[in-house]
Design a protein around this motif. Structure first.
Motif, mmCIF file in Angstrom:
data_model
loop_
_atom_site.group_PDB
_atom_site.id
_atom_site.type_symbol
_atom_site.label_atom_id
_atom_site.label_comp_id
_atom_site.label_asym_id
_atom_site.label_seq_id
_atom_site.Cartn_x
_atom_site.Cartn_y
_atom_site.Cartn_z
ATOM 1 N N ARG A 49 0.821 -1.214 0.000
ATOM 2 C CA ARG A 49 0.000 0.000 0.000
ATOM 3 C C ARG A 49 0.855 1.264 0.000
ATOM 4 O O ARG A 49 0.604 2.199 -0.773
ATOM 5 C CB ARG A 49 -0.937 -0.022 1.214
ATOM 6 N N ASN A 91 0.659 -1.929 -7.632
ATOM 7 C CA ASN A 91 -0.609 -2.426 -8.159
ATOM 8 C C ASN A 91 -0.505 -3.877 -8.619
ATOM 9 O O ASN A 91 -1.411 -4.405 -9.272
ATOM 10 C CB ASN A 91 -1.144 -1.537 -9.290
ATOM 11 N N GLU A 132 -8.327 -7.366 -7.722
ATOM 12 C CA GLU A 132 -8.269 -6.305 -8.726
ATOM 13 C C GLU A 132 -7.292 -5.204 -8.344
ATOM 14 O O GLU A 132 -6.649 -4.598 -9.210
ATOM 15 C CB GLU A 132 -9.665 -5.701 -8.921
ATOM 16 N N ASP A 133 -7.158 -4.915 -7.062
ATOM 17 C CA ASP A 133 -6.294 -3.810 -6.638
ATOM 18 C C ASP A 133 -4.811 -4.149 -6.687
ATOM 19 O O ASP A 133 -3.979 -3.288 -6.981
ATOM 20 C CB ASP A 133 -6.669 -3.371 -5.218
#
Length: 268
Positions: A107, A112, A139-140
């Motif tokens: 994070r 990604n 997805e993230d």
């Protein structure tokens, strides 16, 4: 082994059944698919999909260190940036202990995608599950796999791997080789029989052109047709093998980028 060493020091080209790039160079080439080759293909494809900031996770053992170094080396020229690398002890407790750090770094670094270097028989099921439970994955944070996720096929059922990418040879070409081998010899080929075939295919192609087998002819940019698709031998003793990219969708592997059938196009 002694004969191989003697040949390696004599200037005679040596085609090895290894994927260990530490032995490559000089007049020795590895025929096995390498971590660098797989990582290069996946990073290039992921970057093209906008997954261009990649965090690497790896075990602290020798294999994990080699995997991390291979990914970092392969990233050059792919459009992907390695945002960091987080190690973990190769045990369930070690992985569990490292997961909060991996999640925090994913994070904070703006990653990604996350490169998982584990295999289906070891750390991959644990780390993919624990990371996905922390919100890292899907997805993230798209997962990229350095190893085959479809061996065994049951691994595709793992919840944590859904949506992730991994690489594999052209399955049509592999099946054709297996079918021809079975028809000729009445059984399945040995796991490294394809490497023996590919080595002889390269030598045969050079001889068919009336050329002498040597460094210049072995490292032809056009490469050779092999059991898993096209391949070429690099000047540093390593190998480029055409690979497809598959995505785990609904617990099955779906090819999202076919293996290229020549060099210089997408995937190389």
């Amino acid at each position: 082994a002694a004969a191989g060493v003697a040949a390696a020091g004599s200037g005679i080209p040596v085609l090895s059944f290894s994927n260990n790039t530490a032995i490559a160079g000089g007049n020795v080439w590895v025929l096995g698919n390498t971590f660098e080759n797989t990582a290069r293909r996946l990073l290039q494809y992921a970057a093209g999909q906008g997954r261009n900031r990649v965090l690497v996770t790896h075990a602290t053992d020798q294999a994990g260190q080699v995997a991390r170094e291979a990914i970092q080396a392969a990233a050059r020229g792919t459009g992907a940036q390695i945002t960091g690398a987080v190690p973990y002890e190769l045990s369930q407790a070690g992985i569990a202990s490292a997961v909060p750090t991996i999640a925090e770094q994913a994070r904070s670094s703006g990653s990604n995608a996350v490169f998982l270097t584990g295999n289906t028989a070891g750390d991959l099921p644990v780390i993919s599950q624990l990371l996905s439970e922390t919100g890292i994955g899907g997805e993230d944070f798209r997962y990229l796999g350095l190893t085959r996720w479809d061996i065994p096929a049951d691994a595709l059922q793992l919840p944590g791997l859904q949506g992730g990418y991994f690489a594999l040879p052209d399955q049509g070409a592999i099946q054709q080789f297996r079918t021809r081998y079975s028809a000729r010899y009445g059984g399945a080929p040995h796991p490294i029989a394809n490497l023996a075939y590919d080595g002889m295919a390269a030598i045969g192609a050079i001889a068919a052109r009336g050329q002498t087998v040597g460094r210049n002819t072995l490292t032809s940019r056009a490469g050779f047709a092999g059991t898993g698709g096209v391949f070429r031998l690099r000047g540093d003793g390593t190998i480029d093998r055409a690979l497809a990219v598959a995505q785990v969708v609904n617990r099955s592997a779906q090819v999202v980028s076919p293996a290229p059938n020549s060099f210089g196009g997408a995937g190389f």
